[in-house]
Structure formats: C-alpha cells, structure tokens
Design a protein around this motif. Structure first.
Motif, PDB file in Angstrom:
ATOM      1  N   SER A  27       0.829  -1.197   0.000  1.00  0.00           N
ATOM      2  CA  SER A  27       0.000   0.000   0.000  1.00  0.00           C
ATOM      3  C   SER A  27       0.868   1.254   0.000  1.00  0.00           C
ATOM      4  O   SER A  27       0.643   2.182  -0.782  1.00  0.00           O
ATOM      5  CB  SER A  27      -0.923  -0.007   1.224  1.00  0.00           C
ATOM      6  OG  SER A  27      -1.646   1.187   1.310  1.00  0.00           O
ATOM      7  N   SER A  30       2.783   1.373  -3.371  1.00  0.00           N
ATOM      8  CA  SER A  30       1.949   1.786  -4.501  1.00  0.00           C
ATOM      9  C   SER A  30       1.591   3.263  -4.406  1.00  0.00           C
ATOM     10  O   SER A  30       1.509   3.951  -5.431  1.00  0.00           O
ATOM     11  CB  SER A  30       0.689   0.935  -4.595  1.00  0.00           C
ATOM     12  OG  SER A  30      -0.182   1.187  -3.519  1.00  0.00           O
ATOM     13  N   SER A  34       2.883   5.542  -7.319  1.00  0.00           N
ATOM     14  CA  SER A  34       1.853   6.196  -8.108  1.00  0.00           C
ATOM     15  C   SER A  34       2.023   7.707  -8.084  1.00  0.00           C
ATOM     16  O   SER A  34       1.784   8.381  -9.081  1.00  0.00           O
ATOM     17  CB  SER A  34       0.472   5.809  -7.583  1.00  0.00           C
ATOM     18  OG  SER A  34      -0.542   6.423  -8.343  1.00  0.00           O
ATOM     19  N   TRP A  48      -4.858   4.616  -5.116  1.00  0.00           N
ATOM     20  CA  TRP A  48      -4.100   3.364  -5.206  1.00  0.00           C
ATOM     21  C   TRP A  48      -3.702   2.880  -3.820  1.00  0.00           C
ATOM     22  O   TRP A  48      -3.821   1.686  -3.507  1.00  0.00           O
ATOM     23  CB  TRP A  48      -2.847   3.544  -6.066  1.00  0.00           C
ATOM     24  CG  TRP A  48      -3.102   3.266  -7.500  1.00  0.00           C
ATOM     25  CD1 TRP A  48      -3.093   4.176  -8.510  1.00  0.00           C
ATOM     26  CD2 TRP A  48      -3.411   2.008  -8.095  1.00  0.00           C
ATOM     27  NE1 TRP A  48      -3.389   3.559  -9.706  1.00  0.00           N
ATOM     28  CE2 TRP A  48      -3.582   2.218  -9.473  1.00  0.00           C
ATOM     29  CE3 TRP A  48      -3.574   0.722  -7.597  1.00  0.00           C
ATOM     30  CZ2 TRP A  48      -3.897   1.201 -10.357  1.00  0.00           C
ATOM     31  CZ3 TRP A  48      -3.886  -0.301  -8.484  1.00  0.00           C
ATOM     32  CH2 TRP A  48      -4.038  -0.055  -9.834  1.00  0.00           C
TER      33      TRP A  48
END
Length: 81
Positions: A27, A30, A34, A48
């Motif tokens: 998490s 990402s 991102s 995301w």
C-alpha cells in the motif's frame, strides 16, 4: 465452509497474516510509486494506496478465521514433540 476448504488446500493462518503485512507495505509502495509516475498527482496516488490498503484487514480477518479453525480442528500435540 470456505475456511475449511482453504485449510484443506494448505493455507495456514500464518500465510494470511504474512499476506496482510505484505499488503500494508504494498500500500505504501503503490502510493509512493503512483505519486511519482501518475500525471494525475496526489488524488490518484491516494486511491491506489487506499485500494491496496483495504486488502490488509481482509487478510487479517482470514488469518483469524483460519487460526480459530486450526485451534478447533487440529489434534493436540504431546508435550515435548
């Protein structure tokens, strides 16, 4: 029962707990990845991170269900084994 089927396929509570901790790391990764790659900026990165972050509670709950099943259905081991 889904928990029984997963247990019979070899999935243990430790596997689900490990997946939960890995999903927490994913998490964060990402979200950071991102934010650097997406032209949409912070809003897309937040989505995301939240999407992947929602996996952790599911894996923790599955781990708890498997642990309860293991405790109730596996034979006790003798002391010293």
């Amino acid at each position: 029962m889904i928990v029984k089927m997963l247990h019979e396929k070899g999935l243990k509570s430790e596997h689900a707990y490990t997946a939960a901790f890995v999903s927490i790391g994913l998490s964060v990764a990402s979200w950071c990845g991102s934010m650097k790659v997406e032209p949409s900026g912070m809003a897309r990165a937040d989505r995301w991170g939240i999407f992947v972050g929602e996996w952790a509670p599911t894996f923790f709950a599955l781990g708890l269900a498997l642990a309860n099943y293991e405790e109730a259905h596996e034979p006790l081991h003798a002391v010293g084994e």
